[in-house]
Design an enzyme around this catalytic site. Structure first.
Site, PDB file in Angstrom:
ATOM      1  N   ILE A  43       0.831  -1.201   0.000  1.00  0.00           N
ATOM      2  CA  ILE A  43       0.000   0.000   0.000  1.00  0.00           C
ATOM      3  C   ILE A  43       0.868   1.255   0.000  1.00  0.00           C
ATOM      4  CG2 ILE A  43      -1.614   1.359   1.398  1.00  0.00           C
ATOM      5  CD1 ILE A  43      -2.873  -1.329   2.268  1.00  0.00           C
ATOM      6  N   ASP A  69      14.348   2.741  10.839  1.00  0.00           N
ATOM      7  CA  ASP A  69      13.355   1.933  11.548  1.00  0.00           C
ATOM      8  C   ASP A  69      12.442   2.890  12.300  1.00  0.00           C
ATOM      9  OD1 ASP A  69      11.882   0.244  13.173  1.00  0.00           O
ATOM     10  OD2 ASP A  69      13.613  -0.815  14.001  1.00  0.00           O
ATOM     11  N   ASN A  79       2.422   4.909   7.411  1.00  0.00           N
ATOM     12  CA  ASN A  79       1.953   3.679   6.773  1.00  0.00           C
ATOM     13  C   ASN A  79       2.721   2.437   7.222  1.00  0.00           C
ATOM     14  OD1 ASN A  79       0.501   2.211   4.426  1.00  0.00           O
ATOM     15  ND2 ASN A  79       2.665   1.802   4.049  1.00  0.00           N
ATOM     16  N   TYR A  90      -1.839  -7.912  16.665  1.00  0.00           N
ATOM     17  CA  TYR A  90      -1.931  -7.054  15.482  1.00  0.00           C
ATOM     18  C   TYR A  90      -3.229  -6.249  15.509  1.00  0.00           C
ATOM     19  CZ  TYR A  90      -2.682  -5.739  10.596  1.00  0.00           C
ATOM     20  OH  TYR A  90      -2.932  -5.041   9.430  1.00  0.00           O
ATOM     21  N   LYS A 125      -4.002  -1.969  15.702  1.00  0.00           N
ATOM     22  CA  LYS A 125      -4.852  -1.195  14.805  1.00  0.00           C
ATOM     23  C   LYS A 125      -5.987  -0.513  15.572  1.00  0.00           C
ATOM     24  CE  LYS A 125      -2.460  -2.080  11.153  1.00  0.00           C
ATOM     25  NZ  LYS A 125      -1.704  -1.027  10.461  1.00  0.00           N
ATOM     26  N   THR A 131      -1.127  -7.365  -1.372  1.00  0.00           N
ATOM     27  CA  THR A 131       0.205  -6.806  -1.212  1.00  0.00           C
ATOM     28  C   THR A 131       1.197  -7.970  -1.192  1.00  0.00           C
ATOM     29  OG1 THR A 131       0.075  -6.938   1.196  1.00  0.00           O
ATOM     30  CG2 THR A 131      -0.710  -4.891   0.162  1.00  0.00           C
TER      31      THR A 131
END
Length: 268
Positions: A16, A59, A86, A151, A155, A186
């Site tokens: 993305i 990083d 992103n 994860y 988000k 992706t």
């Protein structure tokens, strides 16, 4: 849409992020791209106009490296108008009790603390230029995800962080928003697909969870990002924009099973 704008874009050499870099450059922006992969920087540099793009190996979890990247971008282009956070990682795909300390810490360091670092070091530039911040979130930050607890938590944190930042920075003229995709083809998702027990069924599964009937490429997210960072979205802030093909309206996670107990729900 972005003539004379300077964007600091993290994770902008793959997936993305790379699609966003292409869209931003085409729209007239100059871009400082942060990536932690020398190989992906090399590949991206073959496709983007070198005059308008400056690559920085760093990083986002490392404060000193992000501070240096911000200064490099300012030195190269004279200012920063937009920060697009992103960069993100998805591994491991595990339930919470199976996630170890290092995995948990790395996920939050990259996905959430990276936003803290770019904001901390670029805020004065954004204030001076009445700029804006865009964060890449995910549908799973809202609806959760099986065997992907840490994860999903990152988000969800990004969603709450985006809204809090929007409140904090509105008085100084800075908009803060997020985009929240569902499944997007992706390199990371394609690699994940090959590791599943029945990889030949993954494409049909991913098409099926989107109400519009297909799993898109990253360009559809890039188009939404282009709008959100542009002046066309000048009265939008605190928005978590779903770019999901309607997946949240009819989330059909029973279309494909890894085994009799767990559904594949690796989206976002």
């Amino acid at each position: 849409m972005l003539n004379n704008k300077v964007i600091l874009l993290t994770g902008g050499t793959e997936g993305i992020g790379f699609e966003c870099a292409k869209a931003y450059e085409k729209a007239g922006a100059m871009i400082g791209i942060i990536s932690n992969s020398a190989e992906s920087i090399q590949q991206a540099s073959l496709q983007l106009n070198a005059k308008n793009v400056h690559y920085i190996k760093a990083d986002v979890a490392n404060a000193a490296e992000v501070e240096q990247a911000v200064q490099e971008t300012i030195s190269k282009f004279g200012k920063i108008d937009i920060v697009h956070n992103n960069a993100g990682i998805a591994n491991p795909s595990k339930a919470l009790h199976e996630t170890n300390d290092d995995e948990w810490e790395r996920l939050f360091a990259v996905n959430v603390k990276g936003i803290y670092h770019t904001t901390r070091f670029a805020l004065n530039e954004l204030k001076n230029n009445k700029g804006n911040i865009l964060n890449t979130s995910s549908l799973v930050g809202d609806i959760g995800q099986e065997i992907h607890a840490a994860y999903s938590a990152t988000k969800g944190a990004i969603n709450a962080l985006t809204k809090s930042m929007a409140l904090d920075y509105a008085p100084i003229g800075i908009r803060v928003n997020a985009v929240a995709p569902a499944g997007v083809w992706t390199p990371m998702l394609r690699n994940w697909s090959t590791q599943q027990p029945n990889p030949e069924l993954i494409a049909a599964y991913l098409d099926g969870i989107h109400v519009l009937g297909y799993c898109p490429e990253g360009d559809v997210v890039a188009d939404a990002c282009l709008f959100m960072v542009s002046d066309m979205a000048r009265f939008i802030t605190g928005c978590i924009l779903p770019v999901t093909g309607g997946a949240e309206l009819g989330y059909r996670k029973n279309l494909y099973k890894v085994n009799s107990e767990k559904a594949v729900t690796n989206i976002g």
